[in-house]
Design a protein around this motif. Structure first.
Motif, PDB file in Angstrom:
ATOM      1  N   ALA A  58       0.831  -1.212   0.000  1.00 25.10           N
ATOM      2  CA  ALA A  58       0.000   0.000   0.000  1.00 25.10           C
ATOM      3  C   ALA A  58       0.862   1.257   0.000  1.00 25.10           C
ATOM      4  CB  ALA A  58      -0.924  -0.001   1.221  1.00 25.10           C
ATOM      5  N   THR A  59       1.965   1.229   0.747  1.00 23.68           N
ATOM      6  CA  THR A  59       2.857   2.392   0.784  1.00 23.68           C
ATOM      7  C   THR A  59       3.447   2.669  -0.587  1.00 23.68           C
ATOM      8  OG1 THR A  59       3.376   1.969   3.102  1.00 23.68           O
ATOM      9  CG2 THR A  59       4.907   3.368   1.885  1.00 23.68           C
ATOM     10  N   LYS A  60       3.853   1.613  -1.295  1.00 21.44           N
ATOM     11  CA  LYS A  60       4.410   1.805  -2.630  1.00 21.44           C
ATOM     12  C   LYS A  60       3.349   2.364  -3.575  1.00 21.44           C
ATOM     13  CE  LYS A  60       7.218  -0.223  -6.196  1.00 21.44           C
ATOM     14  NZ  LYS A  60       8.082  -1.344  -6.539  1.00 21.44           N
ATOM     15  N   LYS A  61       2.136   1.833  -3.504  1.00 21.39           N
ATOM     16  CA  LYS A  61       1.066   2.319  -4.378  1.00 21.39           C
ATOM     17  C   LYS A  61       0.730   3.775  -4.063  1.00 21.39           C
ATOM     18  CE  LYS A  61       0.739  -1.433  -6.635  1.00 21.39           C
ATOM     19  NZ  LYS A  61       1.342  -1.519  -7.949  1.00 21.39           N
ATOM     20  N   GLY A  67       3.296  10.496  -6.579  1.00 16.23           N
ATOM     21  CA  GLY A  67       4.208  10.945  -7.632  1.00 16.23           C
ATOM     22  C   GLY A  67       3.458  11.300  -8.901  1.00 16.23           C
ATOM     23  N   LEU A  68       2.447  10.512  -9.236  1.00  9.12           N
ATOM     24  CA  LEU A  68       1.626  10.795 -10.412  1.00  9.12           C
ATOM     25  C   LEU A  68       0.910  12.130 -10.259  1.00  9.12           C
ATOM     26  CD1 LEU A  68       0.365   9.770 -13.117  1.00  9.12           C
ATOM     27  CD2 LEU A  68      -1.483   8.854 -11.701  1.00  9.12           C
ATOM     28  N   ILE A  69       0.324  12.365  -9.094  1.00  7.26           N
ATOM     29  CA  ILE A  69      -0.412  13.612  -8.850  1.00  7.26           C
ATOM     30  C   ILE A  69       0.528  14.810  -8.896  1.00  7.26           C
ATOM     31  CG2 ILE A  69      -1.694  14.907  -7.096  1.00  7.26           C
ATOM     32  CD1 ILE A  69      -2.970  12.185  -6.307  1.00  7.26           C
ATOM     33  N   GLY A  73       0.453  17.662 -11.746  1.00  5.57           N
ATOM     34  CA  GLY A  73       0.328  19.061 -11.296  1.00  5.57           C
ATOM     35  C   GLY A  73       1.443  19.934 -11.846  1.00  5.57           C
ATOM     36  N   PHE A  74       2.672  19.423 -11.837  1.00  2.00           N
ATOM     37  CA  PHE A  74       3.809  20.172 -12.377  1.00  2.00           C
ATOM     38  C   PHE A  74       3.637  20.410 -13.881  1.00  2.00           C
ATOM     39  CE2 PHE A  74       8.000  20.130 -14.454  1.00  2.00           C
ATOM     40  CZ  PHE A  74       8.504  21.317 -13.928  1.00  2.00           C
ATOM     41  N   ILE A  75       3.184  19.367 -14.602  1.00  2.00           N
ATOM     42  CA  ILE A  75       2.956  19.524 -16.047  1.00  2.00           C
ATOM     43  C   ILE A  75       1.892  20.596 -16.299  1.00  2.00           C
ATOM     44  CG2 ILE A  75       2.013  18.372 -18.101  1.00  2.00           C
ATOM     45  CD1 ILE A  75       3.398  15.790 -17.055  1.00  2.00           C
TER      46      ILE A  75
END
Length: 146
Positions: A58-61, A67-69, A73-75
């Motif tokens: 769960a921590t990895k997910k 990281g995806l969010i 957001g940066f993009i």
């Protein structure tokens, strides 16, 4: 004077291997046996191992999702900057982020900060878990292969 024979000192009861596995009739069922203790320990260890693997997974997910969010957001922010809709003071943003996630207070993000954060996470997760070693090992396996 009369001489009395010395009274025998209290002797330790002799315990045989057979008496550990099943209680005698005089002991009743209140005496724990090796079998029930081993089963309880195995149950605690397997529970801690299963919880550790699930927590690592769960921590990895969650880290991947986070990281995806952040990446999306940066993009989005960079697209708005490129379209001259938004102006970003990146040194100020960096200072704010480092101030929030810096664990050792040195003003930089280093490997030591990650070690401190990981240690805190594991310490919080294994609190009151019967087999913290099994939990930690399974956590790392769940994180690695999750």
């Amino acid at each position: 004077m009369t001489s009395q024979a010395p009274t025998p000192a209290a002797q330790e009861p002799v315990v045989s291997a057979g008496s550990l596995l099943k209680p005698s009739a005089s002991e009743g069922s209140t005496t724990p046996s090796i079998v029930s203790t081993a089963a309880a320990n195995a149950s605690e260890i397997s529970m801690a191992t299963a919880l550790g693997a699930c927590s690592g997974y769960a921590t990895k997910k969650l880290a991947k999702t986070g990281g995806l969010i952040v990446g999306l957001g940066f993009i989005g922010v960079q697209a708005l900057v490129h379209a001259d809709v938004l102006k970003v003071n990146w040194p100020k943003v960096e200072g704010l982020l480092i101030g929030r996630v810096d664990q050792d207070g040195d003003g930089k993000l280093t490997h030591k900060d990650m070690q401190i954060a990981t240690g805190r996470l594991l310490r919080n997760l294994v609190e009151d878990v019967p087999s913290s070693t099994g939990f930690a090992a399974a956590f790392f396996l769940g994180f690695r292969y999750g």
